[in-house]
Design a protein around this motif. Structure first.
Motif, PDB file in Angstrom:
ATOM      1  N   VAL A  41    -164.097 -34.031  -8.493  1.00  0.00           N
ATOM      2  CA  VAL A  41    -162.957 -34.969  -8.567  1.00  0.00           C
ATOM      3  C   VAL A  41    -162.358 -34.663  -7.288  1.00  0.00           C
ATOM      4  CG1 VAL A  41    -160.874 -35.560  -9.501  1.00  0.00           C
ATOM      5  CG2 VAL A  41    -162.814 -34.787 -10.897  1.00  0.00           C
ATOM      6  N   GLU A  42    -162.318 -35.408  -6.305  1.00  0.00           N
ATOM      7  CA  GLU A  42    -161.716 -35.414  -4.951  1.00  0.00           C
ATOM      8  C   GLU A  42    -160.120 -35.747  -5.062  1.00  0.00           C
ATOM      9  OE1 GLU A  42    -161.709 -37.435  -0.366  1.00  0.00           O
ATOM     10  OE2 GLU A  42    -163.442 -37.591  -1.821  1.00  0.00           O
ATOM     11  N   SER A  43    -159.868 -36.820  -5.970  1.00  0.00           N
ATOM     12  CA  SER A  43    -158.505 -36.966  -6.299  1.00  0.00           C
ATOM     13  C   SER A  43    -158.212 -37.732  -7.543  1.00  0.00           C
ATOM     14  CB  SER A  43    -157.793 -38.070  -5.131  1.00  0.00           C
ATOM     15  OG  SER A  43    -158.383 -39.212  -5.054  1.00  0.00           O
ATOM     16  N   GLY A  44    -157.114 -37.540  -8.122  1.00  0.00           N
ATOM     17  CA  GLY A  44    -156.939 -38.130  -9.698  1.00  0.00           C
ATOM     18  C   GLY A  44    -157.342 -36.942 -10.728  1.00  0.00           C
ATOM     19  N   PHE A 102    -165.445 -25.671 -12.689  1.00  0.00           N
ATOM     20  CA  PHE A 102    -164.757 -24.644 -11.510  1.00  0.00           C
ATOM     21  C   PHE A 102    -164.111 -25.462 -10.421  1.00  0.00           C
ATOM     22  CE2 PHE A 102    -168.823 -26.161 -10.455  1.00  0.00           C
ATOM     23  CZ  PHE A 102    -168.889 -26.406  -9.172  1.00  0.00           C
ATOM     24  N   SER A 103    -163.210 -24.618  -9.967  1.00  0.00           N
ATOM     25  CA  SER A 103    -162.351 -24.956  -8.601  1.00  0.00           C
ATOM     26  C   SER A 103    -163.311 -24.761  -7.707  1.00  0.00           C
ATOM     27  CB  SER A 103    -161.233 -23.761  -8.397  1.00  0.00           C
ATOM     28  OG  SER A 103    -160.797 -24.194  -7.171  1.00  0.00           O
ATOM     29  N   VAL A 104    -163.436 -25.756  -7.194  1.00  0.00           N
ATOM     30  CA  VAL A 104    -164.203 -25.968  -5.676  1.00  0.00           C
ATOM     31  C   VAL A 104    -163.893 -25.418  -4.468  1.00  0.00           C
ATOM     32  CG1 VAL A 104    -165.577 -27.714  -4.107  1.00  0.00           C
ATOM     33  CG2 VAL A 104    -165.316 -28.173  -6.728  1.00  0.00           C
ATOM     34  N   PRO A 105    -164.700 -24.224  -3.943  1.00  0.00           N
ATOM     35  CA  PRO A 105    -164.219 -23.443  -2.859  1.00  0.00           C
ATOM     36  C   PRO A 105    -164.217 -24.514  -1.424  1.00  0.00           C
ATOM     37  CG  PRO A 105    -166.024 -22.807  -3.506  1.00  0.00           C
ATOM     38  CD  PRO A 105    -165.790 -23.731  -4.515  1.00  0.00           C
ATOM     39  N   PRO A 106    -163.643 -24.055  -0.534  1.00  0.00           N
ATOM     40  CA  PRO A 106    -163.495 -25.053   0.748  1.00  0.00           C
ATOM     41  C   PRO A 106    -165.228 -25.160   1.434  1.00  0.00           C
ATOM     42  CG  PRO A 106    -161.965 -23.251   0.890  1.00  0.00           C
ATOM     43  CD  PRO A 106    -162.726 -22.983  -0.172  1.00  0.00           C
ATOM     44  N   VAL A 107    -165.877 -24.497   1.192  1.00  0.00           N
ATOM     45  CA  VAL A 107    -167.269 -24.492   1.911  1.00  0.00           C
ATOM     46  C   VAL A 107    -168.065 -25.479   1.011  1.00  0.00           C
ATOM     47  CG1 VAL A 107    -169.633 -23.200   2.453  1.00  0.00           C
ATOM     48  CG2 VAL A 107    -167.581 -22.141   2.882  1.00  0.00           C
ATOM     49  N   LEU A 108    -168.047 -25.369  -0.205  1.00  0.00           N
ATOM     50  CA  LEU A 108    -168.861 -26.458  -1.109  1.00  0.00           C
ATOM     51  C   LEU A 108    -168.020 -27.725  -1.044  1.00  0.00           C
ATOM     52  CD1 LEU A 108    -170.685 -27.245  -3.082  1.00  0.00           C
ATOM     53  CD2 LEU A 108    -169.190 -26.223  -5.146  1.00  0.00           C
ATOM     54  N   ARG A 109    -166.796 -27.830  -0.991  1.00  0.00           N
ATOM     55  CA  ARG A 109    -165.883 -28.949  -0.889  1.00  0.00           C
ATOM     56  C   ARG A 109    -166.458 -29.766   0.540  1.00  0.00           C
ATOM     57  NH1 ARG A 109    -159.875 -28.126  -0.656  1.00  0.00           N
ATOM     58  NH2 ARG A 109    -160.402 -26.845  -2.399  1.00  0.00           N
ATOM     59  N   GLU A 110    -166.831 -29.016   1.638  1.00  0.00           N
ATOM     60  CA  GLU A 110    -167.326 -29.511   2.831  1.00  0.00           C
ATOM     61  C   GLU A 110    -168.689 -30.126   2.758  1.00  0.00           C
ATOM     62  OE1 GLU A 110    -165.302 -30.486   5.587  1.00  0.00           O
ATOM     63  OE2 GLU A 110    -163.693 -29.824   4.302  1.00  0.00           O
ATOM     64  N   MET A 111    -169.497 -29.276   1.930  1.00  0.00           N
ATOM     65  CA  MET A 111    -170.871 -29.815   1.821  1.00  0.00           C
ATOM     66  C   MET A 111    -170.908 -31.135   0.915  1.00  0.00           C
ATOM     67  SD  MET A 111    -172.647 -25.958   1.148  1.00  0.00           S
ATOM     68  CE  MET A 111    -174.495 -26.806   1.039  1.00  0.00           C
ATOM     69  N   ILE A 112    -170.057 -31.128   0.041  1.00  0.00           N
ATOM     70  CA  ILE A 112    -170.067 -32.378  -0.796  1.00  0.00           C
ATOM     71  C   ILE A 112    -169.658 -33.544  -0.225  1.00  0.00           C
ATOM     72  CG2 ILE A 112    -168.784 -33.339  -2.856  1.00  0.00           C
ATOM     73  CD1 ILE A 112    -168.876 -30.788  -4.309  1.00  0.00           C
ATOM     74  N   LYS A 113    -168.595 -33.495   0.894  1.00  0.00           N
ATOM     75  CA  LYS A 113    -168.094 -34.461   1.637  1.00  0.00           C
ATOM     76  C   LYS A 113    -169.058 -34.956   2.489  1.00  0.00           C
ATOM     77  CE  LYS A 113    -163.170 -33.656   1.185  1.00  0.00           C
ATOM     78  NZ  LYS A 113    -162.023 -33.389   1.813  1.00  0.00           N
ATOM     79  N   TYR A 114    -170.021 -33.826   3.029  1.00  0.00           N
ATOM     80  CA  TYR A 114    -171.014 -34.310   4.138  1.00  0.00           C
ATOM     81  C   TYR A 114    -172.000 -35.180   3.278  1.00  0.00           C
ATOM     82  CZ  TYR A 114    -174.662 -33.869   7.674  1.00  0.00           C
ATOM     83  OH  TYR A 114    -175.474 -33.986   8.663  1.00  0.00           O
TER      84      TYR A 114
END
Length: 260
Positions: A41-44, A102-114
């Motif tokens: 969930v990126e937002s909402g 789980f809470s998504v850490p910054p590294v995984l967040r960037e991988m998902i966005k990529y």
């Protein structure tokens, strides 16, 4: 989670499939997939029912849903941005057989966005496969501090109206005799069956409802911690913070920092 009826995920001849939507819509219908799926969930905020448990995904949180697991989704958020990744995984590994929120850490967040650049791509591409294979290989390490926040739905039909009442009146202090009348059971029988079915006492269940609702409000950015505390029925911010810490092992302010 079935994004739309336009693509049959189980018929795709590729090990991974990425699906991103700016404004997600879906059917509130129980279903399952041969592949496992990671929902971010990126937002909402997103509610997901998985095998008779309701999980909450606040902003910047994700859930791993094992292959062939029956689930459905519903959201009260006006707009929700989701990234869903379907994956063929080694089910011999215990991690991939369990639900993890789980809470998504910054590294995984960037991988998902990529990975968004491969959204809805039907053809198999080597670069996509290699990248997502690396992501899912590391996924167990990213979720070591899983957020175990869920409530169980009781199977006993005698509790259906009690559950409905608690969900509609979670802000208020309930009276056990009123709930007994609703269920047409004695107080002692009601408490015994409720604990057996949900794993929680009536008061603990209400506490979970309050905290889950407060996470929803905090994720919306519309309310402060103080406003949220009173909105979900606590008489003081201190009482809310203590309850929050008891359930989640961290403070409301920590949660807000994490979702920004």
């Amino acid at each position: 989670m079935e994004p739309h009826n336009t693509i049959d995920i189980d018929k795709l001849n590729k090990p991974y499939f990425v699906w991103f939507e700016e404004n997600w819509t879906h059917d509130d219908v129980l279903h399952q997939h041969n592949k496992g799926q990671l929902v971010y969930v990126e937002s909402g905020f997103q509610y997901i029912t998985i095998e008779e448990r309701i999980y909450l995904l606040p902003q910047n949180h994700a859930v791993w849903i094992p292959p062939n697991t029956i689930h459905k989704t519903n959201s009260h958020s006006e707009r929700i941005k989701l990234m869903i990744m379907f994956a063929e995984v080694d089910q011999k590994k215990s991690f991939y057989r369990e639900v993890n929120v789980f809470s998504v850490p910054p590294v995984l967040r960037e991988m998902i966005k990529y990975a968004e650049k491969w959204s809805k791509l039907l053809d198999t591409r080597t670069d996509e496969t290699l990248f997502l294979q690396a992501l899912f290989n590391e996924l167990p390490h990213f979720v070591e501090q899983s957020l175990k926040l869920h409530i169980c739905l009781p199977r006993d039909k005698r509790l259906a109206k009690v559950i409905e009442y608690l969900h509609d009146h979670y802000r208020e202090e309930f009276k056990i005799n009123e709930l007994s009348d609703i269920a047409m059971l004695s107080s002692r029988t009601l408490e015994r069956i409720f604990k057996k079915e949900t794993g929680l006492t009536l008061s603990k269940y209400q506490q979970m409802l309050k905290i889950i609702k407060s996470l929803e409000l905090l994720s919306s950015d519309y309310m402060t911690i103080s406003e949220t505390a009173y909105e979900v029925g606590y008489k003081s911010v201190q009482a809310y913070t203590r309850s929050f810490q008891t359930v989640l092992q961290f403070r409301p302010s920590d949660f807000i920092k994490n979702i920004k």
